[in-house]
Design a protein around this motif. Sequence first.
Motif, mmCIF file in Angstrom:
data_model
loop_
_atom_site.group_PDB
_atom_site.id
_atom_site.type_symbol
_atom_site.label_atom_id
_atom_site.label_comp_id
_atom_site.label_asym_id
_atom_site.label_seq_id
_atom_site.Cartn_x
_atom_site.Cartn_y
_atom_site.Cartn_z
ATOM 1 N N THR A 67 0.861 -1.183 0.000
ATOM 2 C CA THR A 67 0.000 0.000 0.000
ATOM 3 C C THR A 67 0.893 1.228 0.000
ATOM 4 O O THR A 67 1.797 1.337 0.831
ATOM 5 N N ASN A 106 -7.599 15.045 -7.411
ATOM 6 C CA ASN A 106 -7.146 13.682 -7.743
ATOM 7 C C ASN A 106 -5.927 13.755 -8.648
ATOM 8 O O ASN A 106 -5.598 14.812 -9.207
ATOM 9 N N ALA A 160 -2.120 3.051 -12.940
ATOM 10 C CA ALA A 160 -3.089 2.310 -12.131
ATOM 11 C C ALA A 160 -4.490 2.533 -12.664
ATOM 12 O O ALA A 160 -4.780 3.543 -13.320
ATOM 13 N N THR A 169 -7.098 2.941 -10.810
ATOM 14 C CA THR A 169 -7.812 3.896 -9.942
ATOM 15 C C THR A 169 -6.948 5.133 -9.714
ATOM 16 O O THR A 169 -5.716 5.031 -9.628
ATOM 17 N N VAL A 217 -5.390 8.558 -7.686
ATOM 18 C CA VAL A 217 -4.995 8.916 -6.328
ATOM 19 C C VAL A 217 -6.035 9.912 -5.827
ATOM 20 O O VAL A 217 -6.101 11.044 -6.319
ATOM 21 N N ASP A 218 -6.881 9.479 -4.903
ATOM 22 C CA ASP A 218 -7.962 10.331 -4.410
ATOM 23 C C ASP A 218 -7.423 11.343 -3.395
ATOM 24 O O ASP A 218 -7.171 10.995 -2.245
ATOM 25 N N THR A 246 -3.829 9.815 1.817
ATOM 26 C CA THR A 246 -4.640 8.880 1.055
ATOM 27 C C THR A 246 -3.774 7.675 0.710
ATOM 28 O O THR A 246 -2.567 7.682 0.976
ATOM 29 N N TYR A 247 -4.384 6.635 0.152
ATOM 30 C CA TYR A 247 -3.606 5.433 -0.142
ATOM 31 C C TYR A 247 -4.122 4.751 -1.411
ATOM 32 O O TYR A 247 -5.269 4.947 -1.829
ATOM 33 N N ASN A 248 -3.229 3.948 -2.020
ATOM 34 C CA ASN A 248 -3.586 3.100 -3.166
ATOM 35 C C ASN A 248 -2.945 1.737 -2.986
ATOM 36 O O ASN A 248 -1.817 1.635 -2.469
ATOM 37 N N TRP A 249 -3.639 0.711 -3.417
ATOM 38 C CA TRP A 249 -3.089 -0.648 -3.386
ATOM 39 C C TRP A 249 -2.291 -0.897 -4.663
ATOM 40 O O TRP A 249 -2.779 -0.630 -5.773
ATOM 41 N N TRP A 255 -2.129 -5.079 1.423
ATOM 42 C CA TRP A 255 -3.202 -4.142 1.066
ATOM 43 C C TRP A 255 -3.970 -3.798 2.321
ATOM 44 O O TRP A 255 -4.801 -4.590 2.791
#
Length: 221
Positions: free
Chosen positions: A136, A149, A159, A161, A163-164, A183-186, A219
């Motif tokens: 993560t 974003n 990716a 998705t 980066v929110d 914030t986070y991304n897998w 994750w």
Amino acid sequence: AYSGGSGSGGGRGGGPNTKGLLIGAIAVVAAVVIGIGVAMLGGDEDKGDKDNEADSTPTQSQQSTAPSPSNSNSQAAEEDLPTIDAKALALGGSAVTASDVKGAQADGGVYVQGFNQVGSSVTWKVNGIPKSGKYTVYVGYSVPGKDQNATLTVNGTPANTPVDLKNWAHGPEGDYEKSWTKTYNWIQLNKGTNTIKVSCEQGNQCDALIDQLWLVKGWVK
């Protein structure tokens, strides 16, 4: 005759008394010897019990205390993954470092600004990933009181998705200082060296300040 009888009677009386004393003395000695023997046996048993207790105590102590620090050390080593501050990131486009806005967690309060133009980016070439798998990536940032974003690219692959960069801190509009959050991304990383890029691409709303990136194994949320 009477006195002679008396004398012989006295001799017979003296004989039994002597034997009685002798038997009594022997009985006393025997009792003392037995008593000493019992005391010695008792002492050996007590000593044996103490020796057993002394032998068992360290073993019990080791069993109860040794695994705890060992496990905690190994877990700490597993979770000890890299973190990078803004001033160590490779910057692209109009992105530059600054420190005017207070609240950044990076060393020296430094963060990246000028990220709100298409083509701007921050890139982290991260070394020392212990093994391939799930990780993560966290981004520390601030927004001006409204959601933003960005695009995440790992080892050259964008990716699915974004980066929110949402206003999770509920800061007032225009106030970066009160809007620092994370914030986070897998992601999937390879063992060894990887490249993580956060960029402002067509379709992104990128008005944000970025101060840190860091990794966690697995994750997680």
